[in-house]
Scaffold this motif. Structure first.
Motif, PDB file in Angstrom:
ATOM      1  N   TYR A  45       0.834  -1.205   0.000  1.00  0.00           N
ATOM      2  CA  TYR A  45       0.000   0.000   0.000  1.00  0.00           C
ATOM      3  C   TYR A  45       0.868   1.255   0.000  1.00  0.00           C
ATOM      4  CZ  TYR A  45      -4.584  -2.162   0.650  1.00  0.00           C
ATOM      5  OH  TYR A  45      -5.750  -2.858   0.465  1.00  0.00           O
ATOM      6  N   TYR A  71       0.938   4.398  -2.688  1.00  0.00           N
ATOM      7  CA  TYR A  71       0.670   5.795  -2.348  1.00  0.00           C
ATOM      8  C   TYR A  71       1.821   6.723  -2.744  1.00  0.00           C
ATOM      9  CZ  TYR A  71      -3.340   4.273   0.446  1.00  0.00           C
ATOM     10  OH  TYR A  71      -4.531   3.735   0.858  1.00  0.00           O
ATOM     11  N   SER A 109      -0.728   9.820  -2.943  1.00  0.00           N
ATOM     12  CA  SER A 109      -1.365  10.651  -1.927  1.00  0.00           C
ATOM     13  C   SER A 109      -0.393  10.911  -0.779  1.00  0.00           C
ATOM     14  CB  SER A 109      -2.635   9.963  -1.396  1.00  0.00           C
ATOM     15  OG  SER A 109      -3.148  10.655  -0.270  1.00  0.00           O
ATOM     16  N   ALA A 160      -2.214  10.100   2.543  1.00  0.00           N
ATOM     17  CA  ALA A 160      -2.180   8.682   2.901  1.00  0.00           C
ATOM     18  C   ALA A 160      -0.775   8.284   3.356  1.00  0.00           C
ATOM     19  CB  ALA A 160      -2.610   7.832   1.715  1.00  0.00           C
ATOM     20  N   ASN A 161       0.254   8.826   2.715  1.00  0.00           N
ATOM     21  CA  ASN A 161       1.627   8.552   3.129  1.00  0.00           C
ATOM     22  C   ASN A 161       1.857   8.961   4.577  1.00  0.00           C
ATOM     23  OD1 ASN A 161       3.750   7.370   1.491  1.00  0.00           O
ATOM     24  ND2 ASN A 161       3.202   8.864  -0.063  1.00  0.00           N
TER      25      ASN A 161
END
Length: 261
Positions: free
Chosen positions: A24, A28, A84, A87-88
């Protein structure tokens, strides 16, 4: 996660979580060094030594308990996600929460799911910011106010097409080529109607919003950190997208019969 809690997390569960977390985080837009640091931070707090293999399409995490000899290995496909920074940031905070014992693996998986489901910034807000930023680039390179208006409108149309393509799952290369072509067609208005003294700047900056800056920057970071396969993969991804932008521009030149060179 304290050492006493480590016994409640078997190596198999931990490696599965860390591999999914890495997949994930890559999706991102994180660099390999960021992924490695975050995973190692959590693995050490769980009492394991982590060996991480990051490939262009997969990530593998192997965990070893050097005291008991327990070992587990898990491989996960890289997630295809929009880049993003928000999100990171959330994922990095999650790694610290796990390392400091604030959440366990089960809770961390739920948090990761919430990060994945969290809506990104409004499309309309992003579009307004992109239009203003690209018009500002036009001014930065010496464009006059009319050229800025042309670039703003070209960016608005091109970015709208980009969002429509993303919504319908169009291949990213075709999306970039089409968006570049439409923006360049609109950006050529200065040549067609003679309404600006800087038509070449309007045309040249009309597609700047498509430049894959993050893949280029991340590829350099990966190269410095010794992740040469990821460096090559990200560089080629950025080069291919740049070629798509150039193809869209060239097609617009041909259709509008613009001869710059």
């Amino acid at each position: 996660m304290t050492a006493k809690n480590k016994s409640h997390v078997c190596a198999a569960d931990a490696s599965r979580f860390l591999a999914n977390y890495s997949a994930y985080l890559w999706g991102y837009g994180a660099t390999c060094i960021r992924i490695t640091k975050n995973v190692n931070r959590m693995a050490e707090s769980l009492g394991y030594r982590a060996d991480i293999t990051i490939l262009p399409k997969h990530v593998a995490v192997a965990l070893t308990d050097e005291t008991s000899g327990e070992y587990a290995h898990y491989t996960c496909s890289i997630k295809s996600l929009p880049i993003s920074y928000l999100a990171n940031t959330g994922m990095s905070k999650l790694s610290w929460d796990v390392a400091e014992g604030k959440v366990d693996i089960a809770c961390a998986e739920k948090v990761m799911g919430r990060i994945f489901r969290t809506p990104l910034m409004s499309v309309w807000h992003v579009m307004c910011l992109v239009v203003l930023a690209n018009a500002a680039f036009c001014r930065l390179f010496g464009g006059d106010p009319i050229a800025m208006a042309i670039v703003g409108f070209a960016t608005l149309l091109g970015y709208s097409i980009k969002n429509i393509c993303l919504k319908h799952g169009v291949d990213v290369r075709a999306m970039v080529l089409l968006s570049s072509f439409v923006s360049a067609i609109v950006g050529s208005a200065g040549y067609v109607f003679g309404i600006t003294s800087t038509p070449e700047i309007a045309l040249g900056t009309s597609v700047l919003y498509l430049i894959p800056g993050i893949p280029y920057i991340n590829s350099v970071s990966d190269m410095i950190d010794g992740h040469y396969l990821c460096f090559f993969s990200r560089t080629m991804q950025a080069v291919v997208l740049t070629c798509c932008i150039a193809s869209g521009l060239t097609l617009a030149f041909m259709i509008m019969n613009i001869k710059i060179f």
